[in-house]
Write an enzyme that holds these catalytic residues in place. Structure first.
Site, PDB file in Angstrom:
ATOM      1  N   GLU A  30       2.606  -0.250   0.816  1.00 54.16           N
ATOM      2  CA  GLU A  30       2.091  -0.427  -0.556  1.00 54.16           C
ATOM      3  C   GLU A  30       0.576  -0.337  -0.434  1.00 54.16           C
ATOM      4  O   GLU A  30      -0.060  -1.265   0.048  1.00 54.16           O
ATOM      5  CB  GLU A  30       2.477  -1.812  -1.095  1.00 54.16           C
ATOM      6  CG  GLU A  30       3.954  -2.053  -1.237  1.00 54.16           C
ATOM      7  CD  GLU A  30       4.606  -1.228  -2.328  1.00 54.16           C
ATOM      8  OE1 GLU A  30       3.885  -0.544  -3.086  1.00 54.16           O
ATOM      9  OE2 GLU A  30       5.837  -1.258  -2.420  1.00 54.16           O
ATOM     10  N   CYS A  57      -4.558  -3.822  -6.842  1.00 51.32           N
ATOM     11  CA  CYS A  57      -4.174  -2.429  -6.596  1.00 51.32           C
ATOM     12  C   CYS A  57      -3.747  -1.776  -7.907  1.00 51.32           C
ATOM     13  O   CYS A  57      -3.989  -0.603  -8.127  1.00 51.32           O
ATOM     14  CB  CYS A  57      -3.067  -2.360  -5.554  1.00 51.32           C
ATOM     15  SG  CYS A  57      -1.680  -3.395  -5.945  1.00 51.32           S
TER      16      CYS A  57
HETATM   17  P1  NDP Z   1      -6.938  -3.727   4.472  1.00 48.22           P
HETATM   18  O1  NDP Z   1      -6.116  -2.525   4.649  1.00 48.22           O
HETATM   19  O2  NDP Z   1      -8.238  -3.788   5.116  1.00 48.22           O
HETATM   20  O3  NDP Z   1      -6.124  -5.012   4.998  1.00 48.22           O
HETATM   21  C1  NDP Z   1      -4.811  -5.298   4.608  1.00 48.22           C
HETATM   22  C2  NDP Z   1      -4.104  -5.964   5.764  1.00 48.22           C
HETATM   23  O4  NDP Z   1      -3.933  -5.027   6.803  1.00 48.22           O
HETATM   24  C3  NDP Z   1      -4.892  -7.126   6.383  1.00 48.22           C
HETATM   25  O5  NDP Z   1      -3.981  -8.080   6.867  1.00 48.22           O
HETATM   26  C4  NDP Z   1      -5.605  -6.453   7.545  1.00 48.22           C
HETATM   27  O6  NDP Z   1      -5.970  -7.344   8.548  1.00 48.22           O
HETATM   28  C5  NDP Z   1      -4.517  -5.508   8.001  1.00 48.22           C
HETATM   29  N1  NDP Z   1      -4.949  -4.340   8.748  1.00 48.22           N
HETATM   30  C6  NDP Z   1      -5.964  -3.499   8.472  1.00 48.22           C
HETATM   31  N2  NDP Z   1      -5.985  -2.495   9.373  1.00 48.22           N
HETATM   32  C7  NDP Z   1      -4.950  -2.713  10.225  1.00 48.22           C
HETATM   33  C8  NDP Z   1      -4.444  -2.049  11.376  1.00 48.22           C
HETATM   34  N3  NDP Z   1      -4.984  -0.935  11.842  1.00 48.22           N
HETATM   35  N4  NDP Z   1      -3.379  -2.572  12.006  1.00 48.22           N
HETATM   36  C9  NDP Z   1      -2.797  -3.699  11.574  1.00 48.22           C
HETATM   37  N5  NDP Z   1      -3.229  -4.381  10.503  1.00 48.22           N
HETATM   38  C10 NDP Z   1      -4.289  -3.892   9.828  1.00 48.22           C
HETATM   39  O7  NDP Z   1      -7.011  -3.968   2.920  1.00 48.22           O
HETATM   40  P2  NDP Z   1      -7.731  -5.146   2.156  1.00 48.22           P
HETATM   41  O8  NDP Z   1      -7.375  -6.469   2.738  1.00 48.22           O
HETATM   42  O9  NDP Z   1      -9.149  -4.814   2.020  1.00 48.22           O
HETATM   43  O10 NDP Z   1      -6.955  -5.074   0.753  1.00 48.22           O
HETATM   44  C11 NDP Z   1      -7.315  -4.212  -0.210  1.00 48.22           C
HETATM   45  C12 NDP Z   1      -6.484  -2.943  -0.167  1.00 48.22           C
HETATM   46  O11 NDP Z   1      -5.094  -3.236  -0.313  1.00 48.22           O
HETATM   47  C13 NDP Z   1      -6.820  -2.058  -1.342  1.00 48.22           C
HETATM   48  O12 NDP Z   1      -6.859  -0.718  -0.947  1.00 48.22           O
HETATM   49  C14 NDP Z   1      -5.664  -2.302  -2.300  1.00 48.22           C
HETATM   50  O13 NDP Z   1      -5.439  -1.363  -3.259  1.00 48.22           O
HETATM   51  C15 NDP Z   1      -4.533  -2.471  -1.372  1.00 48.22           C
HETATM   52  N6  NDP Z   1      -3.499  -3.224  -2.053  1.00 48.22           N
HETATM   53  C16 NDP Z   1      -2.332  -2.585  -2.384  1.00 48.22           C
HETATM   54  C17 NDP Z   1      -1.355  -3.228  -3.098  1.00 48.22           C
HETATM   55  C18 NDP Z   1      -0.048  -2.568  -3.419  1.00 48.22           C
HETATM   56  O14 NDP Z   1       0.916  -3.295  -3.668  1.00 48.22           O
HETATM   57  N7  NDP Z   1       0.051  -1.262  -3.451  1.00 48.22           N
HETATM   58  C19 NDP Z   1      -1.543  -4.601  -3.531  1.00 48.22           C
HETATM   59  C20 NDP Z   1      -2.806  -5.183  -3.135  1.00 48.22           C
HETATM   60  C21 NDP Z   1      -3.729  -4.496  -2.415  1.00 48.22           C
HETATM   61  P3  NDP Z   1      -7.485  -7.914   8.689  1.00 48.22           P
HETATM   62  O15 NDP Z   1      -7.762  -8.722   7.479  1.00 48.22           O
HETATM   63  O16 NDP Z   1      -7.399  -8.716   9.938  1.00 48.22           O
HETATM   64  O17 NDP Z   1      -8.360  -6.719   8.802  1.00 48.22           O
END
Ligand code: NDP
Length: 453
Positions: A228, A262
């Protein structure tokens, strides 16, 4: 490594936790696997009994959880409370419907008996974002657990307290230990867990980058996954729309959670016949929103979740002004906190970052179009395909447009909201797979055919 939970309003540290080592994770996941064999052998009625108790715990403690959410990521307290209530609703929904959704589907093949059974896969790893730190977790975990899986969670690094508190909810509701377990780990450790094939499925909600990295790893290990990802939802206003209602919904959809959603409306596409009226009405609505201390019951817009996000938003605004925008800045200044004031960009052009990247904060670009075709073309002109809104007094016209928009959800004369009764997810770079409804419940099941001759 230490996980720091920082209050985006006071800028002070709320809580600090040591991260788990890889060896800790190995030991925990072993216990999760043991819990799976017991949990998956329960009847669906037994499992939903636990879900009903989880809903009770959520409702009983909603004020406590709401305060944690607000302190960790800055969401206005009334919105945090609503988030907790929504977690209870998804439990209610599956309590009521899961048995029906998961029952065997009989098919006439000419054999003695043929049917499809839905069986759990095992340990599902959830990688979740901070923007709805409770809801995002419940949105994936409740259906996975209800189907007989167990879950481990890698939550976003800035919301460790939420991660631990969610685990406590499951324990307080009486779930066996390790049906849900939070692992305080960074992304590297999460990637190691996947590489070493330690889990049986992954559900990630996050950015395109994270989705692409996790999808690649999951592909290498042949592991099922749901992604997502982000969105840049168009909000289309046709000339026959109720401008007052549309402007009110536009302000809510764009500025809820300080624009960090999102499925927030992110690009406002308005027919030129009404652009002046809409802009004025929208500005009035945005100015009604109270910016300030997120613990205050009256506050509509709090700070953004992390300090660096303010800089990211400033850059997006700078790019727009360089390209000729004259932004309308709303709201008041706040003395402290990671604030970015609600901002409207009238007459935005498609080459502005505000219209081309996913803006995760309170900026609303208004794009003028001449007719329905141009509105659809602009709506479809991004790499995202999550949600969309169409406003019109003519429902046939709006529905025709809804069919032409490439996204996972279209709301006509209303806001896009995740709803347990409807599938939730995107196409294009907004993701793969669906959550919620009967579709989400079956994402982490083995859809098995059994033929008895
Ligand atoms: P990120 O992608 O930076 O982080 C999301 C999660 O993924 C965090 O737990 C992060 O950990 C983890 N993560 C990031 N990179 C990796 C990796 N390479 N391997 C494993 N885990 C990873 O997004 P944000 O937290 O900044 O959230 C915002 C984003 O999420 C926006 O793009 C938004 O649109 C999307 N989103 C989508 C939704 C949907 O339902 N479609 C709903 C809500 C948000 P860490 O914090 O440790 O970096």
């Amino acid at each position: 490594m230490v996980f720091k939970s920082i209050n985006p309003y006071t800028e002070e540290v709320n809580w600090e936790y040591d991260s788990f080592s890889f060896e800790d994770c190995e030991a925990h996941i072993k216990k999760s696997r043991a819990a799976f064999s017991e949990w998956s052998s329960l009847s669906i009625e037994e499992r939903t009994g636990y879900l009903a108790r989880a809903a009770e715990v959520l409702r009983k403690n909603s004020d406590i959880y709401a305060e944690i959410i607000t302190k960790e990521m800055g969401k206005p307290i009334k919105q945090s409370r609503a988030e907790v209530q929504k977690c209870a609703l998804v439990c209610d929904y599956y309590v009521k419907n899961a048995a029906e959704f998961l029952k065997n589907e009989f098919v006439d093949t000419g054999a003695e008996k043929s049917y499809v059974s839905f069986e759990p896969l095992g340990v599902i790893l959830g990688i979740m974002p901070w923007n709805f730190p409770f809801w995002q977790v419940f949105k994936f975990a409740i259906s996975a657990i209800c189907a007989g899986n167990v879950c481990v969670l890698k939550h976003a690094s800035n919301v460790p307290k939420s991660a631990l508190e969610v685990e406590k909810i499951f324990l307080e509701a009486g779930f066996p230990e390790y049906v849900f377990k939070s692992l305080l780990i960074d992304s590297r450790t999460a990637m190691e867990i996947i590489k070493k094939d330690m889990v049986d499925g992954i559900s990630l909600t996050g950015s395109i980058n994270a989705g692409s990295e996790i999808g690649e790893l999951a592909g290498k290990t042949i592991m099922p996954f749901v992604l997502e990802l982000g969105g840049s939802d168009p909000f289309i206003v046709l000339e026959d729309a109720d401008i007052g209602r549309a402007a009110q919904a536009a302000a809510k959809s764009r500025f809820l959670n300080s624009g960090q959603g999102c499925i927030a409306a992110k690009r406002f596409i308005v027919l030129e016949a009404i652009i002046e009226d809409f802009t004025k009405t929208f500005e009035l609505e945005v100015n009604k929103l109270k910016v300030g201390n997120p613990m205050d019951e009256e506050t509509d817009i709090g700070p953004v979740a992390r300090k660096e996000f303010v800089k990211d938003l400033e850059k997006i605004l700078e790019d727009a002004t360089k390209k000729g925008a004259e932004p309308l800045i709303c709201g008041k200044d706040c003395e402290k906190g990671f604030f970015f004031k609600p901002t409207i960009i009238p007459a935005a052009s498609l080459d502005m970052e505000a219209c081309s990247v996913e803006v995760f904060g309170p900026i609303a670009p208004l794009i003028t179009v001449k007719d329905d075709d141009e509105a659809v073309n602009v709506a479809n002109s991004t790499e995202f395909g999550l949600g969309a809104e169409v406003w019109s007094g003519n429902l046939d016209r709006a529905e025709k447009m809804a069919k032409r928009i490439r996204s996972g959800f279209v709301a006509v004369n209303g806001m896009v909201r995740s709803d347990p009764r409807l599938p939730f997810g995107g196409i294009k770079k907004s993701g793969i797979g669906r959550e919620l409804s009967h579709y989400g419940l079956k994402e982490f099941t083995n859809i098995k055919a059994i033929v008895v001759n």
